[in-house]
Design a protein around this motif. Structure first.
Motif, PDB file in Angstrom:
ATOM      1  N   MET A  24     -11.587  -2.104 -10.287  1.00 56.51           N
ATOM      2  CA  MET A  24      -9.643  -1.585  -9.953  1.00 56.51           C
ATOM      3  C   MET A  24      -9.227  -2.540  -9.780  1.00 56.51           C
ATOM      4  N   ASP A  25      -9.392  -3.970  -9.011  1.00 60.44           N
ATOM      5  CA  ASP A  25      -8.667  -4.805  -8.429  1.00 60.44           C
ATOM      6  C   ASP A  25      -8.177  -5.781  -9.509  1.00 60.44           C
ATOM      7  N   LEU A  26      -9.224  -5.930 -10.848  1.00 62.99           N
ATOM      8  CA  LEU A  26      -8.825  -7.013 -11.994  1.00 62.99           C
ATOM      9  C   LEU A  26      -8.030  -5.867 -12.775  1.00 62.99           C
ATOM     10  N   TYR A  27      -7.761  -4.398 -12.945  1.00 67.88           N
ATOM     11  CA  TYR A  27      -6.588  -3.512 -13.766  1.00 67.88           C
ATOM     12  C   TYR A  27      -5.465  -3.831 -12.754  1.00 67.88           C
ATOM     13  N   MET A  28      -5.328  -3.833 -11.086  1.00 64.17           N
ATOM     14  CA  MET A  28      -4.277  -3.360 -11.035  1.00 64.17           C
ATOM     15  C   MET A  28      -3.573  -4.549 -10.478  1.00 64.17           C
ATOM     16  N   LYS A  29      -4.611  -6.240 -10.655  1.00 66.75           N
ATOM     17  CA  LYS A  29      -3.827  -7.146 -10.375  1.00 66.75           C
ATOM     18  C   LYS A  29      -2.972  -7.099 -11.931  1.00 66.75           C
ATOM     19  N   SER A  30      -3.705  -6.988 -13.021  1.00 69.80           N
ATOM     20  CA  SER A  30      -2.889  -7.387 -14.064  1.00 69.80           C
ATOM     21  C   SER A  30      -2.166  -6.647 -14.800  1.00 69.80           C
ATOM     22  N   VAL A  31      -1.583  -5.047 -14.012  1.00 75.37           N
ATOM     23  CA  VAL A  31      -0.589  -4.465 -14.816  1.00 75.37           C
ATOM     24  C   VAL A  31       0.255  -3.826 -13.719  1.00 75.37           C
ATOM     25  N   CYS A  32       0.497  -4.741 -13.193  1.00 74.24           N
ATOM     26  CA  CYS A  32       1.091  -3.842 -11.463  1.00 74.24           C
ATOM     27  C   CYS A  32       2.049  -5.226 -11.091  1.00 74.24           C
ATOM     28  N   THR A  33       2.900  -6.216 -11.684  1.00 74.79           N
ATOM     29  CA  THR A  33       2.944  -7.091 -11.880  1.00 74.79           C
ATOM     30  C   THR A  33       4.521  -6.277 -11.624  1.00 74.79           C
ATOM     31  N   ASN A  34       4.775  -5.288 -12.401  1.00 72.25           N
ATOM     32  CA  ASN A  34       6.275  -4.974 -12.383  1.00 72.25           C
ATOM     33  C   ASN A  34       6.735  -4.495 -10.670  1.00 72.25           C
ATOM     34  N   PHE A  35       5.846  -3.292 -11.088  1.00 74.94           N
ATOM     35  CA  PHE A  35       5.949  -2.373  -9.555  1.00 74.94           C
ATOM     36  C   PHE A  35       5.303  -3.233  -8.645  1.00 74.94           C
ATOM     37  N   LEU A  36       4.932  -4.309  -8.325  1.00 81.36           N
ATOM     38  CA  LEU A  36       5.011  -5.753  -7.366  1.00 81.36           C
ATOM     39  C   LEU A  36       6.362  -6.049  -6.721  1.00 81.36           C
ATOM     40  N   GLN A  37       6.849  -5.471  -7.822  1.00 82.14           N
ATOM     41  CA  GLN A  37       8.178  -6.803  -7.832  1.00 82.14           C
ATOM     42  C   GLN A  37       9.056  -6.103  -7.137  1.00 82.14           C
ATOM     43  N   VAL A  38       9.122  -4.275  -8.127  1.00 83.67           N
ATOM     44  CA  VAL A  38      10.681  -3.931  -7.217  1.00 83.67           C
ATOM     45  C   VAL A  38       9.780  -2.680  -5.773  1.00 83.67           C
ATOM     46  N   ALA A  39       8.589  -2.461  -5.757  1.00 82.08           N
ATOM     47  CA  ALA A  39       8.935  -2.304  -4.623  1.00 82.08           C
ATOM     48  C   ALA A  39       8.344  -3.400  -3.568  1.00 82.08           C
ATOM     49  N   LEU A  40       8.352  -4.204  -2.808  1.00 80.44           N
ATOM     50  CA  LEU A  40       8.259  -5.373  -2.305  1.00 80.44           C
ATOM     51  C   LEU A  40       9.511  -6.800  -2.101  1.00 80.44           C
ATOM     52  N   LYS A  41       9.362  -6.902  -3.131  1.00 79.99           N
ATOM     53  CA  LYS A  41      10.138  -8.453  -3.596  1.00 79.99           C
ATOM     54  C   LYS A  41      11.373  -8.803  -2.341  1.00 79.99           C
ATOM     55  N   ASP A  42      12.299  -7.510  -2.814  1.00 78.14           N
ATOM     56  CA  ASP A  42      13.164  -7.219  -2.158  1.00 78.14           C
ATOM     57  C   ASP A  42      13.148  -7.784  -0.360  1.00 78.14           C
ATOM     58  N   THR A  43      12.168  -7.415   0.004  1.00 79.91           N
ATOM     59  CA  THR A  43      11.349  -7.216   1.665  1.00 79.91           C
ATOM     60  C   THR A  43      11.150  -8.254   1.907  1.00 79.91           C
TER      61      THR A  43
END
Length: 822
Positions: A637-656
């Motif tokens: 699950m860790d491998l999968y989330m890290k490989s597909v969630c780049t855009n999700f992380l940018q939207v959720a966290l990048k500005d902060t």
């Protein structure tokens, strides 16, 4: 003793240099007396006699006017020879000394002349030129294009073959300059200058020194002559060296050649003389040539190059400023039988796909592939290519892919193109050697903190860094850090763990090290022990580290041999996967990586994760420990989330994250870590502001989460609700454990590792990130801060305010499955 031979090159743009290496005393004896008598004379101490043989040829690769050897790039062949003659050793403790002339003159620069003019296309490597311009040919680029140097301007680039013809070897290439008169006598030159008047000049071949040139200059009612000496491919005048004859004239048009006077008025040849380099060949088909050129323009570029095996953008780390730059990489395999081919494999890199001249290359025939742990550069998908073309020189190229899929594709392609494995018996020729090192740094004691107040460890293979631990400040204890080094290259016999001190303003300092021989490790067995470090001096206490090591050395069959195994793994019931999960506890990480790659390639990763999650839920009796430990399921699950969630992380966290990096205010609430107690109120206010912003950003990022992952979360919620129907919050915590504990909070703690930032955060920003992650984790667990950390209770109103919003967010994140079934 060293010699180099400039042999007759098989291609005009390639040169080979044979290097003879050996012990001077022994070789002198071998050259001056009979070998048998020499051995007989030393038969009593024959063990001290060694016969030295010449190593393989060191191949110099010439591409688009540049020359490469051992990963180094040179502008010209004389520059390369000069470098290894005066500045560096080509072999260990030996340099080029005695040049040996070839048996026959080597004409390595073919000359051509333009029969038609041409204007280059914008943003290409083409050249603009005039009719009659002369060029030196470096490479045949294929499809009718040549890489050349223009004699008149010194520019390098591409020209179309149909626009030029071969130049008569008897014609001086300086004929391209209209002030050069190749057939003018001395008296005729004087007459022309007298008619032209003061300030006029021209150049003609020297009568007194054949091969040199004479510059005639009209000054003060007299004609003065200046000798221009030709030395190799360069020109010498007034103690200065010039690349071409035109450079001499241009200099003295600006500077005084005689006190108070500069070259002013060139005396040019007639139009008929100017066309002298062009033969009487008819160019009536000019329109046809230009039409063909327009058609061939579309074929110019990297996408049409012959022998291309793979191409894409990769990030390359600069050796100067350590920044990563996006460049276009092309893997080309040359057919040895094709025209201009050498049978070699090179990895070229360019500014962009439109360019034809590379910024550099890596010769894979002498390169090893080293995988790199994310910890080395704080970014994922990194690898290194280490060229060992020369015994005393290893050139390392650091690369990084933008995604897991691209990384895996490059690794699988490069692995077969780099140095091949050690030769085997005919029965084992199809097997591939696989060596894997699993290393846990468990603890460190008695480290020299006086000289290393901020220590960390670096793991190296053949002095190539492949992993490193976190930096410890102020004597922090070393905790368990695990590294898995896959595909250890075949030339690696030992691995080294080096203790460094992190410098605040200066470079990091090497303090002590430990080297372990791989042959001392038992294949497949796990060992754990303390190892002493040795420092820069033999006397002194350098500390010790406790290691857990497991070394695997296997032979891998071709992929077609694994077809039955693949069918078993992909069976819908996943019985083979479940069995492997039960028996492969020690091999959890390699097994997780292998299964993830297989099911991702087959586009069945959702089925795999859904089944594994349900299997884990069936085994668990308590909701409080569900998915909290490290298992095969959580690892995949860790491998999968890290490989597909780049855009999700940018939207959720990048500005902060960027706001925290740029802010000078800290989020620190622990009084023992504050610089001043007066900062408590402002820090708490800033932390609460950041928490409100990041929570809102996360709650609004539902649509950015990949649909397949939301499907898996929906399946998770349904499975736990079926097993624990009376547990109200179990469906919330099972999703938050993955989304926050294993994805969002780790990304906040180490944003560079998740490709959210390019540089490491400052200590103040790092501490603020830790505080934000800690608060979000409590919110995700729906738990308030208690008495153990009273200074954190100021965050409890934020947690109480957002509890229900968190539950709604996690349900929305997992609703995709339910909507499909409804």
């Amino acid at each position: 003793m060293a010699e180099f031979i400039r042999g007759g090159a098989s291609l005009p743009h390639k040169e080979k240099f044979n290097i003879t290496n050996g012990c001077e005393d022994v070789l002198d004896s071998l050259l001056t007396e009979d070998f048998d008598s020499f051995v007989n004379e030393h038969e009593d101490d024959v063990t001290d006699v060694n016969v030295f043989t010449a190593p393989p040829d060191n191949l110099i690769t010439a591409v688009c006017g540049d020359f490469y050897i051992g990963g180094r790039q040179f502008d010209s062949l004389p520059d390369l020879i000069a470098y290894y003659t005066y500045r560096s050793d080509l072999l260990k403790r030996e340099r080029l000394i005695y040049p040996v002339a070839p048996p026959e003159p080597v004409n390595d620069k073919k000359r051509i002349v333009a029969i038609l003019p041409y204007t280059k296309m914008p943003d290409t490597d083409e050249l603009t030129f005039q009719k009659g311009d002369i060029f030196f040919v470096h490479n045949d680029m294929g499809d009718g294009w040549l890489w050349v140097t223009a004699h008149r301007t010194g520019e390098q680039g591409m020209i179309f073959r149909e626009l030029v013809q071969d130049l008569d070897e008897n014609i001086d290439p300086n004929t391209v300059f209209n002030w050069f008169h190749p057939n003018l006598t001395k008296s005729e030159a004087v007459d022309l200058l007298v008619k032209a008047g003061p300030g006029s000049f021209l150049v003609r071949p020297s009568d007194n020194s054949p091969g040199d040139y004479s510059l005639f200059f009209h000054i003060n009612n007299q004609i003065q002559r200046f000798r221009i000496e030709k030395r190799g491919v360069r020109y010498l005048m007034g103690g200065r060296t010039f690349e071409c004859l035109d450079a001499v004239i241009n200099r003295y048009r600006k500077e005084q050649i005689v006190e108070g006077h500069t070259l002013a008025l060139p005396v040019c040849r007639s139009t008929s003389e100017a066309d002298a380099p062009i033969k009487s060949k008819e160019v009536q088909q000019a329109e046809k040539i230009y039409t063909t050129l327009r058609e061939c323009r579309e074929q110019v570029g990297l996408k049409k190059m012959k022998g291309v095996k793979m191409q894409s953008y990769l990030y390359k780390k600069s050796d100067k400023n350590k920044k990563w730059k996006s460049l276009y990489f092309v893997l080309i395999c040359f057919d040895g039988n094709a025209a201009g081919g050498t049978g070699d494999t090179h990895l070229y890199f360019y500014d962009n796909p439109k360019r034809t001249k590379p910024k550099g290359l890596v010769d894979l025939s002498c390169a090893y592939l080293y995988l790199v742990d994310d910890s080395v550069f704080d970014r994922p998908y990194c690898f290194q290519l280490v060229e060992r073309a020369l015994p005393c020189l290893a050139t390392i190229t650091y690369l990084s892919a933008g995604s897991l899929e691209l990384y895996q594709e490059w690794i699988s392609t490069l692995r077969t193109r780099c140095i091949t494995q050690i030769s085997r018996s005919p029965k084992a020729q199809n097997l591939r050697e696989l060596r894997c090192l699993q290393l846990n740094i468990l603890d460190a004691q008695r480290l020299p903190y006086k000289i290393a107040p901020n220590p960390y460890f670096v793991i190296s293979l053949n002095q190539v860094k492949v992993a490193k631990t976190k930096v410890k400040n102020n004597g922090e204890p070393f905790s368990d850090e695990q590294f898995t080094i896959d595909d250890v290259p075949p030339d690696v016999l030992t691995f080294t763990i080096t203790l460094y001190n992190k410098g605040k303003r200066s470079k990091d300092t090497e303090i002590a090290e430990l080297t372990i021989d791989l042959n001392t490790l038992t294949n497949g067995d796990e060992s754990e022990d303390w190892f002493s470090l040795s420092g820069i001096t033999p006397i002194g206490e350098w500390g010790a580290i406790r290691l857990r090591i497991r070394y695997l050395h296997d032979l891998i069959m071709p992929i077609e041999e694994y077809s039955p195994m693949l069918q078993l793994l992909l069976d819908p019931d996943l019985e083979a996967v479940k069995t492997l999960s039960d028996v492969c506890h020690l091999d959890r990480m390699p097994l997780a990586n292998a299964l993830f790659r297989i099911f991702r390639y087959e586009q069945k990763e959702a089925d795999l994760l859904k089944s594994l999650n349900e299997m884990e839920i069936d085994k668990e009796d308590e909701t409080s420990t569900l998915f909290r430990g490290a298992s095969l399921t959580t690892t995949i699950m860790d491998l999968y989330m890290k490989s597909v969630c780049t855009n999700f992380l940018q939207v959720a966290l990048k500005d902060t994250i960027y706001k925290l990096l740029e802010s000078k205010t800290s989020c620190e609430l622990n009084p023992s870590k504050m610089e001043s107690p007066d900062d408590a109120c402002s820090n708490a206010e800033f932390l609460l502001q950041i928490l409100d912003e990041v929570a809102l950003s996360i709650f609004r990022s539902v649509d950015s989460c990949p649909r397949t992952l939301r499907y898996i979360f929906g399946c998770l919620q349904r499975a736990v609700m079926n097993k624990w129907p009376h547990e109200r919050l179990v469906r919330t915590r099972v999703v938050s454990g993955f989304v926050f504990l294993r994805l969002l909070c780790p990304a906040i703690l180490n944003p560079r590792k998740f490709n959210l930032i390019s540089e490491s955060p400052s200590p103040t920003a790092s501490r603020s990130l830790i505080m934000v992650a800690k608060c979000l984790q409590n919110l995700a667990n729906l738990v308030e801060f208690g008495g153990k950390e009273p200074y954190m209770e100021v965050v409890n109103p934020f947690i109480l305010k957002n509890k229900e919003r968190m539950i709604v967010f996690l349900d929305q994140l997992s609703i995709f499955k339910i909507l499909i079934e409804i």
